[in-house]
Enzyme design. Sequence first.
Site, PDB file in Angstrom:
ATOM      1  CB  SER A   1     -12.677  -4.191   5.671  1.00  0.00           C
ATOM      2  OG  SER A   1     -12.224  -3.867   4.382  1.00  0.00           O
TER       3      SER A   1
ATOM      4  CB  CYS B   1      -2.349   1.475   4.262  1.00  0.00           C
ATOM      5  SG  CYS B   1      -3.373   0.028   4.659  1.00  0.00           S
ATOM      6  CG  ASP B   2      -7.591   0.934   5.204  1.00  0.00           C
ATOM      7  OD1 ASP B   2      -7.148   0.962   4.042  1.00  0.00           O
ATOM      8  OD2 ASP B   2      -8.410   0.098   5.594  1.00  0.00           O
ATOM      9  CE  LYS B   3      -8.320   2.224  10.387  1.00  0.00           C
ATOM     10  NZ  LYS B   3      -8.212   1.255   9.286  1.00  0.00           N
TER      11      LYS B   3
ATOM     12  CB  CYS C   1      -0.931  -0.008   1.208  1.00  0.00           C
ATOM     13  SG  CYS C   1      -1.844  -1.557   1.417  1.00  0.00           S
TER      14      CYS C   1
ATOM     15  CD  GLU D   1     -10.883  -2.135   8.991  1.00  0.00           C
ATOM     16  OE1 GLU D   1     -10.523  -2.962   8.129  1.00  0.00           O
ATOM     17  OE2 GLU D   1     -10.708  -0.909   8.863  1.00  0.00           O
TER      18      GLU D   1
ATOM     19  CB  CYS E   1      -7.414  -2.358  -0.968  1.00  0.00           C
ATOM     20  SG  CYS E   1      -6.485  -3.322   0.248  1.00  0.00           S
TER      21      CYS E   1
END
Length: 563
Positions: free
Chosen positions: A474, A125-127, A52, A448, A197
């Site tokens: 997620s 990535c996500d956070k 990521c 998640e 992703c």
Amino acid sequence: MEGYGYMRSKVVYGGPERAPNRAFMKAMGLSDNDLEKPIVGIAVAWNEAGPCNIHALSLSQHTKAGIESAGGTPRTFTAPVVIDGIAMGTEGMKYSLVSREMVANTVEMTVNAHGYDGFAALSGCDKTNPGMMMAMARMNIPSVVMYAGTTLPGTFFEKDIAIGDVYEAVGAFSASKMSIEDLKLMEDKAIPTSGACGGLYTANTMAMMTEALGLALPGSASPPAVDGQKSIYAHKTGETLMHLLETDLKPRDILGFESFENAIALLMASGGSTNAVLHLLGIAHEAGVRLEIEDFERISRRIPEIVNMKPGGEYVMADLNRVGGVPIIMKKLLDAGLLNGDSITVSGKTVAQNLSDVRVAAVSEKVVKNMDSAYQPTGGISILKGSLAPEGCVLKSSASKIKKHTGPAKVFDSEDGAFQAVLDRKIKSGDVVVIRYEGPKGGPGMREMLAVTAAIVGQDLGESVALVTDGRFSGATRGMMVGHVAPEAYVGGPMAIVKEGDMITIDIATGKIDLHLAEEEINRRLADWKAPPPKHRKGLLAQYARLVTSASRGAVLEDLSEQ
């Protein structure tokens, strides 16, 4: 220097008494001329834990060149990354939401300790996206963020796939609906390049939010990690930072309440990740903006969902980029009177000015519908309240074909127990799976549940089983999956007293989630309930559990102003 106002760096590097400080800098090859210029940070969320962010460090070289070309002296540093897809379904996932605060704290620590005049942030990535934006809002010095980009879609028997499909394939394999050979083939082909992703999961959702909030350059979010445009945007991001220093335009000048309304409008129109609710609340908290969870439902009721992206739809971020990226969605919202066009952005222009030259091609309707042909008349995320969630909970309604469900509770005190029950085929059509003690404090860390939800969908139960948790999901999750239930079980929320077989109703149309018990019975059970012992008594997770607040407030950490 001429053209700049107050420079924080002069306190650290200016004057005879700072000769030792300059000596450290000269040891790295910096000259007196370099130290006279604004000294700015480049915060790069980077490690080798997953694809990521693996390319973000190389992108920072273009940002550095942009800063230097505009008259600044850049200093690169890294911030931590948790790769959610790897931590998913394990104890490691407890650190995911914690990492959001760690990113914000790392940026604050590094920038303030070294007296940088501003910073550019590269996230992935996500956070890391919300963590960078929380730091920007908290510190309120000239700063700009850029998302490092999505991966390209994978392929499976000539069909485009994303990582969410692999999680669901695990469920299909457990139900003997997929061979081990096909599962292995999907595993090998799902993520073909660097980048986060590919579907409209949390990373790409929060990338959209960087543009909607006005903290990133228009059009910068959607180009894939391997697209040459990403390097061009990285260079422009560096140049933009220096322009922000000249104009003294700061994040809180940009992050007004209307900017958050714009972000929520884009979230609802796109059907993005439920995690964006937590993150927008967290960014607003740092910016001093009074955003409430009820604002999400209010805006959702007036925003149609028009985007066709995974997990609820067909396409991925790379497809959105091909038809014009985030500006295409925002343009359609603006033309429909659903965005505040007067909000200022890091470009120095308003939202309306940024979008004035955007052309909406007819081909974009495959990925982004027009308002008169929306997928549903309301937004992709619903906020529910009721006797099971007095402070609210979150559901991605656009990814659920079920709009109302009543069924008996199957109760689990952890994600792990629920996942094993799914694999053992103990979850049946009609059930409401209740997973508790996975909230911000109880988890701790609010894991998640993609492994569980994907396994349910993979067993063809996604349209007949509901799931309710005080944990998170997620962005790849689909089905009637209700998360962020508040108050959480660990602090005595009603989830704590649900018993096996209790009936629960979830109704998207009415915005209700109710436990079929009289108020007197709920109160009687709560009076008899005792909190379980903390799962962690020392270390980072124990510290986090002591400080974290309710999901309904964004799971932000308490500060002295709240004590």
